[in-house]
Design a protein around this motif. Structure first.
Motif, short mmCIF file in Angstrom:
data_model
loop_
_atom_site.label_atom_id
_atom_site.label_comp_id
_atom_site.label_asym_id
_atom_site.label_seq_id
_atom_site.Cartn_x
_atom_site.Cartn_y
_atom_site.Cartn_z
N THR A 1 0.83 -1.20 0.00
CA THR A 1 0.00 0.00 0.00
C THR A 1 0.87 1.25 0.00
O THR A 1 0.59 2.21 -0.73
CB THR A 1 -0.93 -0.01 1.23
OG1 THR A 1 -1.72 -1.19 1.20
CG2 THR A 1 -1.83 1.21 1.24
N ILE A 2 1.93 1.26 0.78
CA ILE A 2 2.85 2.40 0.80
C ILE A 2 3.48 2.60 -0.57
O ILE A 2 3.56 3.73 -1.07
CB ILE A 2 3.94 2.21 1.89
CG1 ILE A 2 3.31 2.32 3.27
CG2 ILE A 2 5.05 3.23 1.74
CD1 ILE A 2 4.25 1.94 4.40
N LEU A 3 3.91 1.52 -1.20
CA LEU A 3 4.50 1.63 -2.54
C LEU A 3 3.50 2.17 -3.55
O LEU A 3 3.84 3.02 -4.38
CB LEU A 3 5.02 0.26 -3.00
CG LEU A 3 6.27 -0.26 -2.32
CD1 LEU A 3 6.63 -1.63 -2.90
CD2 LEU A 3 7.42 0.69 -2.50
N LEU A 4 2.26 1.69 -3.50
CA LEU A 4 1.25 2.18 -4.43
C LEU A 4 0.92 3.65 -4.19
O LEU A 4 0.69 4.41 -5.14
CB LEU A 4 -0.01 1.32 -4.34
CG LEU A 4 0.12 -0.08 -4.92
CD1 LEU A 4 -1.14 -0.89 -4.60
CD2 LEU A 4 0.35 -0.03 -6.41
N MET A 5 0.89 4.07 -2.92
CA MET A 5 0.62 5.48 -2.62
C MET A 5 1.73 6.38 -3.15
O MET A 5 1.47 7.45 -3.69
CB MET A 5 0.44 5.67 -1.11
CG MET A 5 -0.86 5.11 -0.59
SD MET A 5 -1.03 5.06 1.20
CE MET A 5 -0.32 6.56 1.77
N GLU A 6 2.98 5.94 -3.02
CA GLU A 6 4.11 6.72 -3.54
C GLU A 6 4.06 6.79 -5.06
O GLU A 6 4.32 7.85 -5.65
CB GLU A 6 5.43 6.12 -3.09
CG GLU A 6 5.71 6.33 -1.63
CD GLU A 6 6.99 5.66 -1.18
OE1 GLU A 6 7.65 4.98 -2.00
OE2 GLU A 6 7.33 5.81 0.01
N ALA A 7 3.72 5.69 -5.71
CA ALA A 7 3.62 5.68 -7.17
C ALA A 7 2.50 6.61 -7.64
O ALA A 7 2.65 7.33 -8.63
CB ALA A 7 3.39 4.27 -7.67
N GLU A 8 1.39 6.61 -6.91
CA GLU A 8 0.28 7.49 -7.26
C GLU A 8 0.67 8.96 -7.09
O GLU A 8 0.32 9.81 -7.92
CB GLU A 8 -0.93 7.17 -6.40
CG GLU A 8 -2.17 7.97 -6.79
CD GLU A 8 -3.36 7.62 -5.93
OE1 GLU A 8 -4.44 8.17 -6.19
OE2 GLU A 8 -3.22 6.81 -5.00
N LYS A 9 1.42 9.27 -6.05
CA LYS A 9 1.90 10.65 -5.84
C LYS A 9 2.77 11.10 -6.99
O LYS A 9 2.62 12.20 -7.51
CB LYS A 9 2.70 10.75 -4.54
CG LYS A 9 1.94 11.23 -3.37
CD LYS A 9 2.92 11.52 -2.24
CE LYS A 9 2.48 10.78 -1.01
NZ LYS A 9 3.37 10.94 0.12
N ARG A 10 3.72 10.24 -7.38
CA ARG A 10 4.61 10.59 -8.51
C ARG A 10 3.82 10.78 -9.79
O ARG A 10 4.08 11.69 -10.56
CB ARG A 10 5.67 9.50 -8.68
CG ARG A 10 6.76 9.53 -7.64
CD ARG A 10 7.90 8.62 -8.03
NE ARG A 10 7.45 7.25 -8.27
CZ ARG A 10 7.55 6.25 -7.41
NH1 ARG A 10 8.13 6.46 -6.25
NH2 ARG A 10 7.12 5.05 -7.71
N TYR A 11 2.85 9.90 -10.01
CA TYR A 11 2.03 9.98 -11.22
C TYR A 11 1.21 11.28 -11.22
O TYR A 11 1.14 11.97 -12.24
CB TYR A 11 1.10 8.77 -11.30
CG TYR A 11 0.19 8.77 -12.50
CD1 TYR A 11 0.67 8.41 -13.75
CD2 TYR A 11 -1.15 9.13 -12.37
CE1 TYR A 11 -0.16 8.42 -14.86
CE2 TYR A 11 -1.98 9.14 -13.46
CZ TYR A 11 -1.49 8.78 -14.71
OH TYR A 11 -2.30 8.80 -15.80
N THR A 12 0.63 11.62 -10.10
CA THR A 12 -0.17 12.83 -10.00
C THR A 12 0.68 14.07 -10.19
O THR A 12 0.28 15.00 -10.90
CB THR A 12 -0.87 12.89 -8.62
OG1 THR A 12 -1.61 11.69 -8.44
CG2 THR A 12 -1.81 14.07 -8.52
#
Length: 81
Positions: free
Chosen positions: A64-75
């Motif tokens: 979940t932490i990894l996915l949240m970081e990836a979403e932040k970078r994408y946004t």
């Protein structure tokens, strides 16, 4: 605790949990261990698996932490355009 320390603890917990699951499974399927220790050997093997499962639970948190970081970078990358 810093973010890096939390992730390091989660990774260590995951690896230790998986090792305990594999160890417990190996002990249960080995005939010599069960014959030598009897019911206590089966209980010890099951305890290894149970503790391993408990320690490997943080995999969901880590992912979940990894996915949240990836979403932040994408946004960030798409809002700057």
């Amino acid at each position: 605790m810093s973010h890096v320390t939390i992730i390091r603890v989660l990774k260590t917990s995951i690896v230790l949990g998986i090792c305990l699951i594999i160890t417990g499974h190996t002990l249960i399927i080995s005939n010599g261990f069960n014959e030598q220790f009897g019911i206590n050997g089966i209980i010890a093997s099951a305890a290894c698996i149970a503790v391993g499962i408990l320690l490997s639970l943080p995999t969901k948190i880590y992912l979940t932490i990894l996915l949240m970081e990836a979403e932040k970078r994408y946004t960030r990358s798409h809002t700057n355009e």
